[in-house]
Design a protein around this motif. Structure first.
Motif, PDB file in Angstrom:
ATOM      1  N   LEU A   1       6.758   3.394  21.536  1.00 45.82           N
ATOM      2  CA  LEU A   1       7.194   4.746  21.869  1.00 45.82           C
ATOM      3  C   LEU A   1       7.490   5.552  20.608  1.00 45.82           C
ATOM      4  CD1 LEU A   1       8.112   6.489  24.438  1.00 45.82           C
ATOM      5  CD2 LEU A   1      10.405   6.002  23.615  1.00 45.82           C
ATOM      6  N   TRP A   2       6.969   6.774  20.586  1.00 50.31           N
ATOM      7  CA  TRP A   2       7.222   7.697  19.472  1.00 50.31           C
ATOM      8  C   TRP A   2       7.871   8.944  20.029  1.00 50.31           C
ATOM      9  CZ3 TRP A   2       5.473   6.331  14.525  1.00 50.31           C
ATOM     10  CH2 TRP A   2       4.629   5.211  14.490  1.00 50.31           C
ATOM     11  N   VAL A   3       8.771   9.540  19.259  1.00 50.20           N
ATOM     12  CA  VAL A   3       9.403  10.772  19.731  1.00 50.20           C
ATOM     13  C   VAL A   3       9.349  11.845  18.648  1.00 50.20           C
ATOM     14  CG1 VAL A   3      10.958   9.776  21.438  1.00 50.20           C
ATOM     15  CG2 VAL A   3      11.665   9.843  19.067  1.00 50.20           C
ATOM     16  N   VAL A   4       9.045  13.079  19.066  1.00 49.40           N
ATOM     17  CA  VAL A   4       9.092  14.235  18.167  1.00 49.40           C
ATOM     18  C   VAL A   4       9.996  15.258  18.827  1.00 49.40           C
ATOM     19  CG1 VAL A   4       7.676  15.679  16.702  1.00 49.40           C
ATOM     20  CG2 VAL A   4       6.593  13.950  18.132  1.00 49.40           C
ATOM     21  N   GLY A   5      11.021  15.684  18.123  1.00 43.80           N
ATOM     22  CA  GLY A   5      11.966  16.622  18.711  1.00 43.80           C
ATOM     23  C   GLY A   5      11.777  18.038  18.211  1.00 43.80           C
ATOM     24  N   TYR A   6      12.109  18.997  19.070  1.00 49.93           N
ATOM     25  CA  TYR A   6      12.076  20.413  18.694  1.00 49.93           C
ATOM     26  C   TYR A   6      13.397  21.033  19.090  1.00 49.93           C
ATOM     27  CZ  TYR A   6       7.083  19.539  18.631  1.00 49.93           C
ATOM     28  OH  TYR A   6       5.843  19.019  18.385  1.00 49.93           O
ATOM     29  N   ASP A   7      13.861  22.006  18.299  1.00 50.65           N
ATOM     30  CA  ASP A   7      15.098  22.668  18.680  1.00 50.65           C
ATOM     31  C   ASP A   7      14.793  23.797  19.657  1.00 50.65           C
ATOM     32  OD1 ASP A   7      14.183  24.809  17.267  1.00 50.65           O
ATOM     33  OD2 ASP A   7      15.633  24.676  15.647  1.00 50.65           O
ATOM     34  N   GLU A   8      15.823  24.608  19.913  1.00 51.92           N
ATOM     35  CA  GLU A   8      15.698  25.627  20.946  1.00 51.92           C
ATOM     36  C   GLU A   8      14.611  26.646  20.622  1.00 51.92           C
ATOM     37  OE1 GLU A   8      18.284  24.653  19.300  1.00 51.92           O
ATOM     38  OE2 GLU A   8      19.651  23.789  20.759  1.00 51.92           O
ATOM     39  N   GLN A   9      14.321  26.827  19.339  1.00 48.36           N
ATOM     40  CA  GLN A   9      13.294  27.792  18.938  1.00 48.36           C
ATOM     41  C   GLN A   9      11.935  27.117  18.746  1.00 48.36           C
ATOM     42  OE1 GLN A   9      14.770  30.981  18.054  1.00 48.36           O
ATOM     43  NE2 GLN A   9      16.717  30.114  18.676  1.00 48.36           N
ATOM     44  N   ARG A  10      11.814  25.916  19.207  1.00 46.98           N
ATOM     45  CA  ARG A  10      10.591  25.129  19.050  1.00 46.98           C
ATOM     46  C   ARG A  10      10.300  24.823  17.582  1.00 46.98           C
ATOM     47  NH1 ARG A  10       7.273  21.959  21.791  1.00 46.98           N
ATOM     48  NH2 ARG A  10       5.319  23.071  21.632  1.00 46.98           N
ATOM     49  N   LYS A  11      11.320  24.754  16.770  1.00 46.66           N
ATOM     50  CA  LYS A  11      11.130  24.287  15.393  1.00 46.66           C
ATOM     51  C   LYS A  11      11.336  22.787  15.387  1.00 46.66           C
ATOM     52  CE  LYS A  11      12.709  27.990  12.337  1.00 46.66           C
ATOM     53  NZ  LYS A  11      11.677  28.028  11.339  1.00 46.66           N
ATOM     54  N   PRO A  12      10.496  22.039  14.665  1.00 47.03           N
ATOM     55  CA  PRO A  12      10.674  20.581  14.656  1.00 47.03           C
ATOM     56  C   PRO A  12      12.040  20.194  14.096  1.00 47.03           C
ATOM     57  CG  PRO A  12       8.583  21.207  13.665  1.00 47.03           C
ATOM     58  CD  PRO A  12       9.345  22.474  13.884  1.00 47.03           C
ATOM     59  N   LEU A  13      12.622  19.163  14.662  1.00 51.78           N
ATOM     60  CA  LEU A  13      13.931  18.696  14.207  1.00 51.78           C
ATOM     61  C   LEU A  13      13.776  17.874  12.937  1.00 51.78           C
ATOM     62  CD1 LEU A  13      15.456  17.379  17.553  1.00 51.78           C
ATOM     63  CD2 LEU A  13      15.877  19.562  16.468  1.00 51.78           C
ATOM     64  N   THR A  14      14.809  17.861  12.128  1.00 50.74           N
ATOM     65  CA  THR A  14      14.805  16.975  10.972  1.00 50.74           C
ATOM     66  C   THR A  14      15.181  15.570  11.425  1.00 50.74           C
ATOM     67  OG1 THR A  14      17.115  17.297  10.502  1.00 50.74           O
ATOM     68  CG2 THR A  14      15.601  18.858   9.492  1.00 50.74           C
ATOM     69  N   VAL A  15      14.983  14.633  10.527  1.00 52.47           N
ATOM     70  CA  VAL A  15      15.280  13.240  10.859  1.00 52.47           C
ATOM     71  C   VAL A  15      16.735  13.083  11.281  1.00 52.47           C
ATOM     72  CG1 VAL A  15      15.298  10.908   9.965  1.00 52.47           C
ATOM     73  CG2 VAL A  15      13.568  12.509   9.188  1.00 52.47           C
ATOM     74  N   GLU A  16      17.622  13.705  10.506  1.00 48.03           N
ATOM     75  CA  GLU A  16      19.049  13.560  10.796  1.00 48.03           C
ATOM     76  C   GLU A  16      19.392  14.116  12.171  1.00 48.03           C
ATOM     77  OE1 GLU A  16      21.074  11.722   9.114  1.00 48.03           O
ATOM     78  OE2 GLU A  16      19.397  11.311   7.778  1.00 48.03           O
ATOM     79  N   GLN A  17      18.805  15.286  12.495  1.00 43.91           N
ATOM     80  CA  GLN A  17      19.062  15.880  13.804  1.00 43.91           C
ATOM     81  C   GLN A  17      18.581  14.959  14.916  1.00 43.91           C
ATOM     82  OE1 GLN A  17      16.987  19.578  13.000  1.00 43.91           O
ATOM     83  NE2 GLN A  17      18.854  20.713  13.355  1.00 43.91           N
TER      84      GLN A  17
END
Lengths: 318, 330
Positions: free
Chosen positions: B230-246
């Motif tokens: 399983l791989w996950v890619v996160g985006y914030d509310e503005q659809r900007k990719p999240l940083t590793v820490e986030q």
């Protein structure tokens, strides 16, 4: 006067970081000094649409487009320049015209009938500063500048139609790959509702049947306004079937909500009274450059330093 | 330190993966691993039953020959993630409830208020909103500042984006362009306005709108471990990719940087992505198979991914993928 014309929600570009990563990879390993334009593909969704987005990611460079679920394919070209000077000095107006003329050429030939996604057209002018990991880019969504469309009444929701149940059922039955542009024949008197492809409905158009046509398209706009791509759709229809000029045309922007319902799809009734001769390509003007974040006519820049610079990556990896 | 080890290990495993032959015979029952064919069958089952999942072909140059061209990996996009894992873990107040008889109390984790709402949930909402507010004022997300991205980098020469603007192009009058404001931005503007007017008085109408992060989930086939991954890619509310820490905020704190590691995706170009390390998958799967077989049942290999998703959920508990399928343990 301006209250009664139909306005379109302009496309907004949305670039996934993987698009730049793949561009950098191709530039270094494959293209090198060649700056020949290359075909790419993008996609847009009409499922819980936010804004009016056209997205590109790494898959843009694949040989065959496979848009994500609930998304539709858009056809594009990338002009990646070698130097910032070339990027700056390129004649933007003539690039837009050239792209627009290619679009018109597709419209006049049978290509659009076979592959309607050619109407969802975009191009990117870019410069990749591989040393600084900065990417300059400017999207364009070419469209012939035609006379404004007269809006006959306020936009209507599909769920307010009398024959909504039948229409919704017909819309749901359209296979997802054919949902981008199609025609819905809905005759209330005969209680007949059926879906037709553009090529089936528009070659030798039957004017009595055309009165019951809804010109449907997957609408990525979240606003009251239809998405930009409807503009090319209208231009194409009037070019293909000049008899539609001066008649009321019903356009249906297909929009899905969270529960995959089509209830909030909108219908616009419009009339185009003024003929616009798009066959004389050299006289046609084009619009479609995307303004930057300040709403000015200029390119955008993104720094990919955080995910590309080896120094940064080493810093973050411990 | 753990992540360094993981990186070194990851590189070594890439070599090992290259050398590992493709699994030909089914060993699902004995060891809990999958052949590529079984992975495709289980994937087809998942796509059929959970319509948000789909097959993807990935980057053309990274196509794996042991999988069909158009079925390289599975993907589901825009999965909502309403709250941070940290909040789930720290916000809840536990109350030790003494039983009257005295033999062993129990722990009540959710205290209901008089009006029936849980105090815990309200706290979660408050926290999320505060955090959003902070995030929205970061220079990065401030759309009105051009080139905001490079402001923090002093070693870069400032780039004047105004110099790129073209003047003649606006002369073409086009009455058919609508002026639109995105709902998200409209909210942001109204929120800022209430902040200024009310001097921080809470209760603006837009405050009830919770903005959520979204995740894209990918399931690839790991040739070395012979299991899904399983791989996950996160985006914030503005659809900007999240940083590793986030992103680690959404991972169960027991698993961050240990079970969940950053590695390069087998089918995508670009930076390293977070993934649940597959080294234990086959063992867990084998245990589940055994449990089912002890109960007299039989577990079809096509259910593999559905079960797989259930146990990786413990690692990333905040991501709410719609999961209606059940399987019988007996």
């Amino acid at each position: 006067m301006t209250e009664n014309i139909l306005q379109f929600a302009a496309f907004e570009s949305f670039v996934c970081p993987t698009f730049w990563h793949k561009l950098a990879e191709l530039k270094i390993e494959h293209d090198r000094l060649s700056d020949a334009p290359k075909p790419i593909s993008g996609h847009y969704t009409n499922h819980k649409a936010a804004g009016c987005l056209l997205e590109v990611d790494y898959s843009a460079y694949n040989s065959s487009a496979q848009p994500p679920k609930f998304s539709h394919n858009a056809v594009g070209t990338i002009y990646n320049k070698n130097t910032i000077e070339e990027f700056k000095e390129l004649d933007k107006t003539s690039l837009l015209s050239a792209e627009g003329q290619a679009l018109l050429a597709d419209m006049t030939s049978a290509r659009v009938l076979d592959n309607p996604s050619l109407l969802a057209r975009f191009f990117v002018l870019s410069f990749a500063d591989l040393k600084c990991h900065s990417y300059y880019y400017w999207f364009g969504f070419p469209c012939p500048l035609t006379h404004p469309l007269q809006l006959q009444s306020e936009a209507v929701r599909v769920k307010d139609l009398q024959n909504f149940a039948a229409v919704a059922e017909a819309l749901r039955a359209v296979p997802s790959e054919a949902q981008n542009f199609f025609i819905l024949y809905a005759n209330e008197e005969l209680e007949s509702v059926e879906v037709r492809s553009l090529s089936a409905a528009l070659t030798n158009i039957d004017n009595t049947e055309a009165e019951h046509y809804y010109y449907c398209f997957a609408d990525p706009s979240e606003y009251e306004h239809p998405a930009w791509l409807m503009r090319n759709y209208v231009a194409f229809l009037l070019m293909q079937c000049p008899t539609l000029l001066g008649k009321t045309l019903k356009f249906l922007g297909l929009r899905y909500d969270q529960q995959m319902n089509v209830d909030n799809s909108l219908i616009w009734k419009v009339v185009q009274n003024d003929a616009c001769d798009l066959t004389r390509i050299e006289n046609v003007k084009f619009v479609g450059w995307e303004p930057n974040r300040n709403c000015k006519m200029g390119p955008r820049m993104v720094s990919m330093r955080d995910s590309m610079d080896p120094a940064k990556l080493a810093e973050n990896s411990v | 330190m753990q992540s360094v080890l993981n990186t070194v290990k990851g590189t070594a495993l890439n070599v090992a993966e290259y050398l590992t032959p493709v699994l030909k015979e089914s060993k699902f029952r004995e060891t809990g691993v999958l052949t590529p064919e079984e992975y495709v069958a289980a994937g087809d089952h998942l796509v059929h039953h959970c319509p948000t999942w789909q097959w993807a072909s990935g980057d053309d140059t990274k196509t794996k020959p042991y999988l069909p061209k158009d079925k390289q990996f599975l993907i589901t996009r825009n999965v909502p993630c309403y709250r941070r894992c940290k909040q789930m873990e720290y916000v809840g107040e536990e109350t030790l409830v003494e039983e009257e008889s005295g033999d062993g109390g129990w722990v009540e984790t959710h205290q209901l208020n008089d009006d029936g709402t849980t105090e815990v949930e309200e706290k979660i909402c408050e926290l999320t909103l505060d955090e959003n507010r902070d995030e929205m004022h970061t220079p990065d997300s401030n759309k009105s500042a051009p080139g905001a991205e490079d402001e923090e980098e002093d070693d870069d020469e400032a780039i004047d984006m105004d110099a790129f603007e073209e003047s003649g192009m606006l002369e073409l009058v086009d009455p058919s362009v609508a002026t639109t404001t995105r709902k998200a931005e409209a909210d942001l503007i109204s929120r800022q306005a209430t902040d200024e007017d009310g001097g921080g008085a809470a209760g603006g109408s837009s405050d009830s709108v919770l903005r959520t992060r979204t995740y894209d989930l990918h399931i690839t086939y790991d040739k070395y471990y012979q299991t899904p991954r399983l791989w996950v890619v996160g985006y914030d509310e503005q659809r900007k990719p999240l940083t590793v820490e986030q992103m680690y905020e959404d991972v169960s704190q027991d698993h961050a940087k240990k079970t969940v590691t950053m590695e390069s995706h087998p089918h995508l170009p670009g930076p390293n992505m977070a993934s649940v390390h597959p080294c234990r998958h086959a063992d867990i799967m084998k245990k589940i198979i055994q449990t089912v077989e002890e109960g007299g049942g039989e577990l079809g290999v096509h259910l593999y991914l559905i079960i797989f998703l259930k146990f990786v959920q413990t690692v990333i508990p905040t991501i709410e993928y719609d999961f209606t399928q059940n399987f019988n343990m007996s």
